[in-house]
Design an enzyme around this catalytic site. Structure first.
Site, PDB file in Angstrom:
ATOM      1  N   ASP A  91      20.942 -11.544 -26.593  1.00 29.07           N
ATOM      2  CA  ASP A  91      20.079 -10.443 -26.159  1.00 29.07           C
ATOM      3  C   ASP A  91      20.934  -9.248 -25.762  1.00 29.07           C
ATOM      4  O   ASP A  91      22.021  -9.393 -25.199  1.00 29.07           O
ATOM      5  CB  ASP A  91      19.184 -10.860 -24.982  1.00 29.07           C
ATOM      6  CG  ASP A  91      19.971 -11.206 -23.729  1.00 29.07           C
ATOM      7  OD1 ASP A  91      19.959 -10.404 -22.773  1.00 29.07           O
ATOM      8  OD2 ASP A  91      20.609 -12.280 -23.699  1.00 29.07           O
ATOM      9  N   SER A  92      20.446  -8.063 -26.085  1.00 27.59           N
ATOM     10  CA  SER A  92      21.086  -6.788 -25.773  1.00 27.59           C
ATOM     11  C   SER A  92      22.521  -6.751 -26.279  1.00 27.59           C
ATOM     12  O   SER A  92      22.763  -6.862 -27.474  1.00 27.59           O
ATOM     13  CB  SER A  92      20.978  -6.492 -24.282  1.00 27.59           C
ATOM     14  OG  SER A  92      21.262  -5.130 -24.037  1.00 27.59           O
ATOM     15  N   ALA A  93      23.516  -6.625 -25.391  1.00 30.13           N
ATOM     16  CA  ALA A  93      24.899  -6.626 -25.863  1.00 30.13           C
ATOM     17  C   ALA A  93      25.218  -7.923 -26.593  1.00 30.13           C
ATOM     18  O   ALA A  93      26.003  -7.935 -27.556  1.00 30.13           O
ATOM     19  CB  ALA A  93      25.854  -6.430 -24.687  1.00 30.13           C
ATOM     20  N   ILE A 149      17.792 -10.174 -29.979  1.00 28.17           N
ATOM     21  CA  ILE A 149      16.787  -9.835 -28.964  1.00 28.17           C
ATOM     22  C   ILE A 149      17.169  -8.510 -28.317  1.00 28.17           C
ATOM     23  O   ILE A 149      18.218  -8.401 -27.691  1.00 28.17           O
ATOM     24  CB  ILE A 149      16.698 -10.950 -27.903  1.00 28.17           C
ATOM     25  CG1 ILE A 149      16.339 -12.291 -28.553  1.00 28.17           C
ATOM     26  CG2 ILE A 149      15.665 -10.586 -26.839  1.00 28.17           C
ATOM     27  CD1 ILE A 149      16.418 -13.480 -27.594  1.00 28.17           C
TER      28      ILE A 149
END
Length: 341
Positions: free
Chosen positions: A172-174, A209
């Site tokens: 998710d994200s990074a 994500i």
């Protein structure tokens, strides 16, 4: 995720004078001083590796010299299960596989989706700028391959339950950025797919994500989004994370930040596995994530886009909006379908 809401009542004693000028700060998460000293207040609890209902969990060191380790989740299923290599969020600068929010989310995901999960604790910036996190992702895959080829008795407890021909990169994200860049590295090593040279591992797909991408040009949701109490990421925090994590002298059109920037490898030429992208409606990254999905599709790549209504960045681990629990269950259902198709 690239930023996390925090409780300002937490009192963290910091001696500012001893480390000189403060050059970057994301409140409650990270403070970086000119002399290189980095402080990460313990805003999110660290939890030990404890088994939860129906899921065995264990921490394993992959590289004692770099500090690379993983938390492995193995649900109590009788059949062989897909393997998810998962990278946590935190703007490349904060976060841990031992954070309570990730332990809860991933143990639940392993149990409900029926998969084995490696939650990778990679090196953080600014002490270890990119591509250190990507290197750790590749090293984790090579370590899994090595254990599989050696038939390690020490790791039989998860190897014997694992379908190595059904491996997925996720985050998710990074962490989603890391999963994507690891996939592009694998696809650039020759062969016809992102699994070339990885046998017996077969990379079947990527699950991204709320992928943390950026660019010098702002999108509409970056420029005009009003502050959302149920979204963890702000534009100033996003910019700070990129300043701290990209190689010195780079801007946000570096290909690790902006995969669609001029001068980056053409998407059509990349060997990428099927990709599922999870987009939050209230996330400042929404437009950038949608543009990325459209570009993948336009380049002939197989991409599934899932949009989660009424929730913001990192809702699935922060549970900071009334509908976050329902949307998290939707996400887990989508992941389960994707890894079992």
């Amino acid at each position: 995720m690239a930023a996390i809401s925090f409780d300002p009542s937490i009192n963290v004693q910091i001696n500012q004078k001893s480390h000189g000028v403060l050059v970057e700060e994301i409140e409650g998460l990270i403070r970086v001083h000119k002399n290189g000293h980095v402080e990460r207040p313990p805003t999110i609890p660290i939890v030990p590796c404890i088994a939860t209902s129906g899921v065995t969990a264990k921490d394993i060191v992959i590289n004692k010299f770099t500090g690379l380790w993983t938390r492995i989740y193995v649900p109590n299923y009788s059949n062989k299960m897909p393997l998810l290599i998962y990278f946590h969020g935190g703007g490349f600068c904060v976060g841990s596989a031992a954070w309570s929010c990730y332990h809860e989310f991933l143990s639940g995901l392993a149990s409900k989706a029926g998969c084995i999960i490696f939650s990778v604790n990679y090196r953080l910036a600014p002490e270890n700028r990119l591509p250190a996190a990507y290197d750790d992702g590749i090293e984790t895959l090579m370590w899994v391959k090595q254990q599989a080829l050696s038939g390690s008795n020490e790791h039989k407890w998860w190897l014997s339950r694992c379908d190595l021909s059904s491996l997925f990169l996720a985050g998710d994200s990074a962490g989603a950025n890391i999963a994507y860049n690891v996939a592009t590295r694998l696809g650039s090593h020759g062969g016809t797919s992102a699994s070339s040279g990885m046998k017996p591992l077969v990379v079947k797909g990527s699950i991204l994500i709320q992928p943390f991408f950026g660019g010098e040009s702002r999108t509409a949701t970056e420029m005009h989004a009003t502050p959302q109490v149920n979204s963890a990421l702000t534009l100033p925090a996003s910019d700070a994370y990129w300043r701290l994590s990209l190689p010195f002298g780079s801007n946000r059109d570096h290909p690790w930040c902006n995969p669609l920037a001029n001068g980056t490898p053409k998407l059509r030429e990349l060997r990428l596995p099927p990709t599922m992208v999870c987009v939050s409606e209230m996330d400042i990254l929404k437009d950038r994530n949608m543009g990325f999905c459209n570009a993948l599709g336009g380049a002939g790549k197989r991409v599934e886009t899932k949009i989660y209504k009424g929730v913001g960045h990192a809702f699935q681990i922060l549970h900071n909006s009334p509908s976050s629990h329902i949307r998290t269950q939707e996400m887990i259902s989508h992941i389960k379908t994707f890894i079992n198709q």
